[in-house]
Design a protein around this motif. Structure first.
Motif, mmCIF file in Angstrom:
data_model
loop_
_atom_site.group_PDB
_atom_site.id
_atom_site.type_symbol
_atom_site.label_atom_id
_atom_site.label_comp_id
_atom_site.label_asym_id
_atom_site.label_seq_id
_atom_site.Cartn_x
_atom_site.Cartn_y
_atom_site.Cartn_z
ATOM 1 N N MET A 44 0.791 -1.214 -0.018
ATOM 2 C CA MET A 44 0.143 -0.108 0.066
ATOM 3 C C MET A 44 0.914 1.233 -0.061
ATOM 4 O O MET A 44 0.346 2.380 0.231
ATOM 5 N N GLY A 45 2.145 1.042 -0.150
ATOM 6 C CA GLY A 45 3.062 2.186 -0.024
ATOM 7 C C GLY A 45 3.015 2.915 1.170
ATOM 8 O O GLY A 45 3.302 4.153 1.438
ATOM 9 N N MET A 46 2.949 2.143 2.568
ATOM 10 C CA MET A 46 2.910 2.762 3.792
ATOM 11 C C MET A 46 4.157 1.926 4.489
ATOM 12 O O MET A 46 4.519 0.887 4.411
ATOM 13 N N ALA A 47 4.480 2.728 5.534
ATOM 14 C CA ALA A 47 5.712 2.530 6.180
ATOM 15 C C ALA A 47 5.164 1.493 7.148
ATOM 16 O O ALA A 47 4.028 1.421 7.640
ATOM 17 N N TYR A 48 5.970 0.311 7.514
ATOM 18 C CA TYR A 48 5.481 -0.613 8.576
ATOM 19 C C TYR A 48 5.047 -0.176 9.643
ATOM 20 O O TYR A 48 4.245 -0.617 10.349
ATOM 21 N N SER A 49 5.795 0.836 10.210
ATOM 22 C CA SER A 49 5.553 1.497 11.706
ATOM 23 C C SER A 49 4.344 2.167 11.796
ATOM 24 O O SER A 49 3.683 2.190 12.568
ATOM 25 N N LYS A 50 3.843 2.905 10.405
ATOM 26 C CA LYS A 50 2.705 3.600 10.325
ATOM 27 C C LYS A 50 1.674 2.381 10.418
ATOM 28 O O LYS A 50 0.437 2.877 11.162
ATOM 29 N N ALA A 51 1.541 1.516 9.692
ATOM 30 C CA ALA A 51 0.598 0.278 9.791
ATOM 31 C C ALA A 51 0.563 -0.180 10.994
ATOM 32 O O ALA A 51 -0.506 -0.442 11.457
#
Length: 140
Positions: A44-51
């Motif tokens: 999804m183009g998202m950082a793992y930490s954000k997820a």
């Protein structure tokens, strides 16, 4: 031809704080497909930490465990949806579908007779009729 339709954005909030919506639902669906929060976030183009932060916040506010996590090691780690996570993904999807249908019904009731699926304006409709010509006299 204009086709005016209503649109909506639906999410769950806790005292004004958004805690679950289409984005996290999509993230959970991808976790289920990939077996990994890291891979789902990356897709999804998202950082793992954000997820991870989004999932934790949702779990805290909803009082549900959304993911079943396996720690890394020789067999590798990963995540799958918990029973509550599967339930929420399905229930929220059904809520969105029913809300969209209700919104379509309300649009038809209140606005559809004047705004829904209108034909092109009369001048445009006449010039687009079969056999009509443009200003230069050439067939369309």
């Amino acid at each position: 031809m204009a086709n005016i339709r209503p649109a909506q954005r639906l999410w769950l909030h806790d005292g004004g704080t958004p805690v679950f919506g289409t984005g996290i639902r999509e993230l959970l669906i991808r976790v289920e497909a990939t077996g990994s929060l890291h891979r789902a976030a990356s897709d999804m183009g998202m950082a793992y930490s954000k997820a991870w932060s989004i999932v934790r916040r949702a779990e805290e506010h909803l009082g549900l465990t959304l993911l079943a996590r396996r720690a890394g090691g020789p067999g590798g780690g990963g995540s799958t949806l918990s029973a509550d996570g599967r339930w929420l993904v399905d229930a929220f999807g059904a809520l969105r579908e029913e809300a969209a249908a209700a919104l379509d019904d309300l649009f038809a009731k209140h606005l559809g007779d004047r705004l829904g699926a209108r034909a092109a304006p009369p001048a445009a409709a006449a010039s687009a009729a079969p056999g009509s010509t443009t200003r230069g006299g050439q067939d369309r």
